[in-house]
Scaffold this motif. Structure first.
Motif, PDB file in Angstrom:
ATOM      1  N   LEU A   1       0.800  -1.228   0.000  1.00 40.35           N
ATOM      2  CA  LEU A   1       0.000   0.000   0.000  1.00 40.35           C
ATOM      3  C   LEU A   1       0.835   1.282   0.000  1.00 40.35           C
ATOM      4  N   SER A   2       1.900   1.335   0.803  1.00 40.54           N
ATOM      5  CA  SER A   2       2.517   2.652   1.002  1.00 40.54           C
ATOM      6  C   SER A   2       4.038   2.666   0.946  1.00 40.54           C
ATOM      7  N   GLU A   3       4.634   1.575   0.462  1.00 41.90           N
ATOM      8  CA  GLU A   3       6.105   1.542   0.432  1.00 41.90           C
ATOM      9  C   GLU A   3       6.685   2.631  -0.477  1.00 41.90           C
TER      10      GLU A   3
ATOM     11  N   THR B   1     -10.181   6.808  -3.578  1.00 46.10           N
ATOM     12  CA  THR B   1      -8.950   7.404  -4.119  1.00 46.10           C
ATOM     13  C   THR B   1      -9.321   8.784  -4.659  1.00 46.10           C
ATOM     14  N   ARG B   2      -8.465   9.751  -4.425  1.00 49.29           N
ATOM     15  CA  ARG B   2      -8.677  11.069  -5.024  1.00 49.29           C
ATOM     16  C   ARG B   2      -7.340  11.768  -5.181  1.00 49.29           C
ATOM     17  N   THR B   3      -7.290  12.691  -6.120  1.00 48.22           N
ATOM     18  CA  THR B   3      -6.060  13.452  -6.269  1.00 48.22           C
ATOM     19  C   THR B   3      -6.027  14.522  -5.176  1.00 48.22           C
ATOM     20  N   SER B   4      -4.825  14.975  -4.847  1.00 44.02           N
ATOM     21  CA  SER B   4      -4.715  16.029  -3.842  1.00 44.02           C
ATOM     22  C   SER B   4      -4.742  17.380  -4.545  1.00 44.02           C
ATOM     23  N   SER B   5      -5.586  18.279  -4.062  1.00 45.83           N
ATOM     24  CA  SER B   5      -5.648  19.587  -4.730  1.00 45.83           C
ATOM     25  C   SER B   5      -4.490  20.481  -4.298  1.00 45.83           C
ATOM     26  N   SER B   6      -3.904  20.199  -3.130  1.00 42.12           N
ATOM     27  CA  SER B   6      -2.832  21.080  -2.667  1.00 42.12           C
ATOM     28  C   SER B   6      -1.438  20.521  -2.977  1.00 42.12           C
ATOM     29  N   ARG B   7      -1.323  19.233  -3.240  1.00 43.12           N
ATOM     30  CA  ARG B   7      -0.006  18.631  -3.492  1.00 43.12           C
ATOM     31  C   ARG B   7      -0.069  17.790  -4.766  1.00 43.12           C
ATOM     32  N   PRO B   8       0.249  18.408  -5.906  1.00 47.01           N
ATOM     33  CA  PRO B   8       0.063  17.735  -7.194  1.00 47.01           C
ATOM     34  C   PRO B   8       0.908  16.486  -7.398  1.00 47.01           C
TER      35      PRO B   8
ATOM     36  N   GLN C   1      -9.873   1.796   9.105  1.00 49.65           N
ATOM     37  CA  GLN C   1      -9.745   2.517   7.832  1.00 49.65           C
ATOM     38  C   GLN C   1      -8.571   3.457   7.926  1.00 49.65           C
ATOM     39  N   ARG C   2      -7.731   3.460   6.921  1.00 49.89           N
ATOM     40  CA  ARG C   2      -6.505   4.275   6.981  1.00 49.89           C
ATOM     41  C   ARG C   2      -6.356   5.086   5.703  1.00 49.89           C
ATOM     42  N   THR C   3      -5.842   6.315   5.847  1.00 47.69           N
ATOM     43  CA  THR C   3      -5.658   7.206   4.692  1.00 47.69           C
ATOM     44  C   THR C   3      -4.206   7.645   4.590  1.00 47.69           C
ATOM     45  N   ASN C   4      -3.645   7.533   3.395  1.00 45.95           N
ATOM     46  CA  ASN C   4      -2.264   7.976   3.140  1.00 45.95           C
ATOM     47  C   ASN C   4      -2.198   8.908   1.938  1.00 45.95           C
ATOM     48  N   MET C   5      -1.193   9.783   1.951  1.00 46.19           N
ATOM     49  CA  MET C   5      -0.790  10.481   0.737  1.00 46.19           C
ATOM     50  C   MET C   5       0.118   9.520  -0.016  1.00 46.19           C
TER      51      MET C   5
ATOM     52  N   GLN D   1       9.991   5.918   4.273  1.00 44.57           N
ATOM     53  CA  GLN D   1       9.906   7.096   5.138  1.00 44.57           C
ATOM     54  C   GLN D   1      10.663   6.913   6.453  1.00 44.57           C
ATOM     55  N   HIS D   2      10.845   5.642   6.873  1.00 42.14           N
ATOM     56  CA  HIS D   2      11.432   5.413   8.193  1.00 42.14           C
ATOM     57  C   HIS D   2      12.899   4.975   8.176  1.00 42.14           C
ATOM     58  N   HIS D   3      13.394   4.514   7.006  1.00 44.92           N
ATOM     59  CA  HIS D   3      14.761   3.966   7.067  1.00 44.92           C
ATOM     60  C   HIS D   3      15.642   4.314   5.876  1.00 44.92           C
TER      61      HIS D   3
HETATM   62  C1  LIG Z   1       1.821  15.435   4.945  1.00 46.51           C
HETATM   63  C2  LIG Z   1       1.663  16.865   5.409  1.00 46.51           C
HETATM   64  C3  LIG Z   1       2.979  17.613   5.259  1.00 46.51           C
HETATM   65  C4  LIG Z   1       0.662  17.543   4.510  1.00 46.51           C
HETATM   66  O1  LIG Z   1       0.423  18.812   5.055  1.00 46.51           O
HETATM   67  P1  LIG Z   1      -0.400  19.917   4.263  1.00 46.51           P
HETATM   68  O2  LIG Z   1       0.178  20.100   2.920  1.00 46.51           O
HETATM   69  O3  LIG Z   1      -0.487  21.082   5.181  1.00 46.51           O
HETATM   70  O4  LIG Z   1      -1.808  19.337   3.992  1.00 46.51           O
HETATM   71  P2  LIG Z   1      -2.894  18.628   4.879  1.00 46.51           P
HETATM   72  O5  LIG Z   1      -2.303  17.986   6.076  1.00 46.51           O
HETATM   73  O6  LIG Z   1      -3.995  19.566   5.114  1.00 46.51           O
HETATM   74  O7  LIG Z   1      -3.397  17.475   3.918  1.00 46.51           O
HETATM   75  C5  LIG Z   1      -2.987  17.252   2.583  1.00 46.51           C
HETATM   76  C6  LIG Z   1      -4.179  16.674   1.857  1.00 46.51           C
HETATM   77  O8  LIG Z   1      -4.566  15.464   2.540  1.00 46.51           O
HETATM   78  C7  LIG Z   1      -5.911  15.543   2.993  1.00 46.51           C
HETATM   79  N1  LIG Z   1      -5.979  14.891   4.298  1.00 46.51           N
HETATM   80  C8  LIG Z   1      -5.246  15.204   5.376  1.00 46.51           C
HETATM   81  N2  LIG Z   1      -5.550  14.373   6.392  1.00 46.51           N
HETATM   82  C9  LIG Z   1      -6.502  13.534   5.927  1.00 46.51           C
HETATM   83  C10 LIG Z   1      -7.239  12.467   6.494  1.00 46.51           C
HETATM   84  N3  LIG Z   1      -7.027  12.093   7.769  1.00 46.51           N
HETATM   85  N4  LIG Z   1      -8.142  11.818   5.728  1.00 46.51           N
HETATM   86  C11 LIG Z   1      -8.357  12.191   4.441  1.00 46.51           C
HETATM   87  N5  LIG Z   1      -7.669  13.196   3.828  1.00 46.51           N
HETATM   88  C12 LIG Z   1      -6.780  13.861   4.574  1.00 46.51           C
HETATM   89  C13 LIG Z   1      -6.227  17.040   3.080  1.00 46.51           C
HETATM   90  O9  LIG Z   1      -7.609  17.245   2.950  1.00 46.51           O
HETATM   91  C14 LIG Z   1      -5.425  17.580   1.906  1.00 46.51           C
HETATM   92  O10 LIG Z   1      -6.159  17.360   0.701  1.00 46.51           O
HETATM   93  P3  LIG Z   1      -6.052  18.385  -0.512  1.00 46.51           P
HETATM   94  O11 LIG Z   1      -6.498  19.709   0.014  1.00 46.51           O
HETATM   95  O12 LIG Z   1      -6.928  17.840  -1.588  1.00 46.51           O
HETATM   96  O13 LIG Z   1      -4.603  18.400  -0.935  1.00 46.51           O
HETATM   97  C15 LIG Z   1       1.160  16.942   6.876  1.00 46.51           C
HETATM   98  O14 LIG Z   1      -0.148  16.440   6.933  1.00 46.51           O
HETATM   99  C16 LIG Z   1       2.030  16.163   7.792  1.00 46.51           C
HETATM  100  O15 LIG Z   1       3.173  16.473   8.034  1.00 46.51           O
HETATM  101  N6  LIG Z   1       1.487  15.082   8.342  1.00 46.51           N
HETATM  102  C17 LIG Z   1       2.240  14.143   9.155  1.00 46.51           C
HETATM  103  C18 LIG Z   1       2.464  12.914   8.340  1.00 46.51           C
HETATM  104  C19 LIG Z   1       3.242  11.890   9.138  1.00 46.51           C
HETATM  105  O16 LIG Z   1       4.296  12.173   9.665  1.00 46.51           O
HETATM  106  N7  LIG Z   1       2.696  10.643   9.260  1.00 46.51           N
HETATM  107  C20 LIG Z   1       3.306   9.587  10.026  1.00 46.51           C
HETATM  108  C21 LIG Z   1       4.600   9.143   9.434  1.00 46.51           C
HETATM  109  S1  LIG Z   1       4.492   8.430   7.835  1.00 46.51           S
HETATM  110  C22 LIG Z   1       4.106   6.772   8.199  1.00 46.51           C
HETATM  111  O17 LIG Z   1       3.894   6.412   9.318  1.00 46.51           O
HETATM  112  C23 LIG Z   1       4.031   5.851   7.045  1.00 46.51           C
HETATM  113  C24 LIG Z   1       3.518   4.492   7.425  1.00 46.51           C
HETATM  114  O18 LIG Z   1       4.569   3.621   7.709  1.00 46.51           O
HETATM  115  C25 LIG Z   1       2.754   3.975   6.234  1.00 46.51           C
HETATM  116  O19 LIG Z   1       3.319   3.220   5.482  1.00 46.51           O
HETATM  117  O20 LIG Z   1       1.606   4.413   6.064  1.00 46.51           O
END
Ligand SMILES: CC(C)(COP(=O)(O)OP(=O)(O)OC[C@H]1O[C@@H](n2cnc3c(N)ncnc32)[C@H](O)[C@@H]1OP(=O)(O)O)[C@@H](O)C(=O)NCCC(=O)NCCSC(=O)C[C@H](O)C(=O)O
Length: 358
Positions: free
Chosen positions: A103-105, A137-144, A168-172, A253-255
């Motif tokens: 999912l997120s590697e 799934t959706r595109t991010s409007s703030s982070r292309p 339920q989990r959400t990732n960029m 992201q971690h290593h």
């Molecule tokens: C990642 C960030 C730097 C992004 O910050 P920013 O650019 O200020 O935007 P937003 O945080 O407002 O969000 C970006 C878009 O994502 C949507 N969003 C945010 N949270 C959710 C949510 N819970 N559910 C659904 N959608 C969400 C926003 O609506 C925005 O959408 P859009 O406007 O269309 O672009 C910042 O968020 C940040 O630093 N976060 C911390 C991230 C982090 O450190 N996470 C833990 C470590 S990573 C990890 O653990 C990986 C893990 O191993 C794995 O594999 O998953």
């Protein structure tokens, strides 16, 4: 014709030759870009992780989770467990760790999680079987460069089929083809100062009745029950890279500092489940936990990197004396993890059964 399979035809220890060769080589990719995921797709995750006491104890020790029911068989029995279970934070991190390769590697960040439900305690020796379904799934409007994907994941005991946990989990997730838009569509910010309660009430003890009394007092005084926890934990290599790798979490992201140098965080970041577990440990050290029950609306607001210190803050939202066995009542908390600059990095709602005084 040159025989390129002959080891002597290419000297791979020669830096210049190797560099030119590497530039022409395809990369055998790991993980998936955003475009791979489609709503309704089901993924069966393969890695064969078996829960162990060693893994659970390593997780608990490093994150300061000291509840004796997960360390000692006698206390586990007193607390109504048939057998000493592994810690629920470790279980959750393992179930999620197994999913990462699929999912997120590829990178991107863990943004949040909802509807975390524990069905039964998990014990050491349990082999896991984990599946996920793409729910959005959706595109991010703030982070292309990124899309946003939500999955529903379920962890079961591979031998018995019993369900252990779901969420339920959400990732960029990075896009293979970044969007043509420049993004930046940021909504209007509310600049006004939020209203705060007149006072903050701290429970006098760690039992259910203490939380209930504090809430009753707060209702009379335009107050909130909210307090901070004294302990902090500075993020070292063991926490940032070691614990996720021990749960088979392969997220770069971690290593992988080299890859992460050119990313929004600029460096490796702590696994969200480690950050959260530390803040929860701080909170649990100030309560008589009976059982973990469920989590909702978990969000990761900011990065936690090597050298950051994670502290905890708790607000009490609700007490339900009727939910649970006679010896415990349900308390719903909002927990916040924050760093040395008092910036919130995680928040989430947790409902746990807390032991009664009597
Ligand atoms: C990642 C960030 C730097 C992004 O910050 P920013 O650019 O200020 O935007 P937003 O945080 O407002 O969000 C970006 C878009 O994502 C949507 N969003 C945010 N949270 C959710 C949510 N819970 N559910 C659904 N959608 C969400 C926003 O609506 C925005 O959408 P859009 O406007 O269309 O672009 C910042 O968020 C940040 O630093 N976060 C911390 C991230 C982090 O450190 N996470 C833990 C470590 S990573 C990890 O653990 C990986 C893990 O191993 C794995 O594999 O998953």
């Amino acid at each position: 014709m040159t025989d390129w399979a002959d080891p002597d035809t290419l000297d791979l220890s020669d830096g210049e030759t190797f560099d030119r060769l590497l530039d022409r080589a395809d990369t055998r990719e790991k993980g998936h870009f955003f475009e791979f995921f489609a709503e309704g797709d089901k993924l069966v995750h393969d890695p064969g992780l078996r829960l162990t006491h060693h893994g659970s104890e390593q997780w608990m020790g490093q994150t300061l989770n000291h509840d004796p029911a997960y360390w000692r068989a006698d206390t586990a029995q007193e607390r109504g467990f048939e057998e000493r279970p592994v810690h629920p934070d470790y279980l959750l991190a393992c179930v999620m760790g197994i999913t990462v390769e699929d999912l997120s590697e590829k990178g991107g960040y863990f943004l949040g999680r909802d509807d975390v439900e524990f069905y039964q305690p998990a014990t050491a020796g349990t082999p896991l079987s984990v599946t996920s379904t793409v729910v959005d799934t959706r595109t991010s409007s703030s982070r292309p460069k990124y899309g946003i994907v939500t999955w529903e994941t379920e962890g079961r005991n591979r031998e018995t089929g019993e369900r252990l946990v779901s969420y339920q989990r959400t990732n960029m997730i990075p896009r293979r083809e970044p969007a043509a838009t420049d993004g930046g569509a940021v909504g209007e910010q509310d600049e006004s100062d939020p209203t705060l309660p007149d006072t903050l009430v701290t429970p006098e003890g760690e039992h259910f009745e203490d939380f209930q009394r504090a809430l009753d007092t707060a209702r009379e005084e335009n107050a909130a029950v909210a307090y901070r926890h004294e302990r902090g934990r500075t993020m070292d290599d063991q926490l940032v890279a070691g614990l996720p790798l021990a749960t088979l979490n392969t997220a770069r992201q971690h290593h992988n500092r080299d890859e992460m140098a050119d990313s929004p965080s600029g460096d490796i970041v702590a696994y969200g489940d480690v950050t959260r577990s530390i803040a929860l440990a701080h909170a649990r050290s100030d309560e008589a936990t009976y059982r973990e029950h469920r989590f909702a609306d978990e969000r990761f607001h900011d990065f936690v990197t090597l050298g950051d210190t994670v502290y905890g803050f708790t607000r009490v939202l609700d007490c339900d004396p009727d939910a649970g066995p006679s010896r415990a009542g349900a308390v719903t908390f909002e927990h916040v993890a924050f760093n040395q600059e008092q910036t919130p990095v995680y928040s989430g709602r947790r409902t746990a059964l807390i032991q009664r005084d009597t």
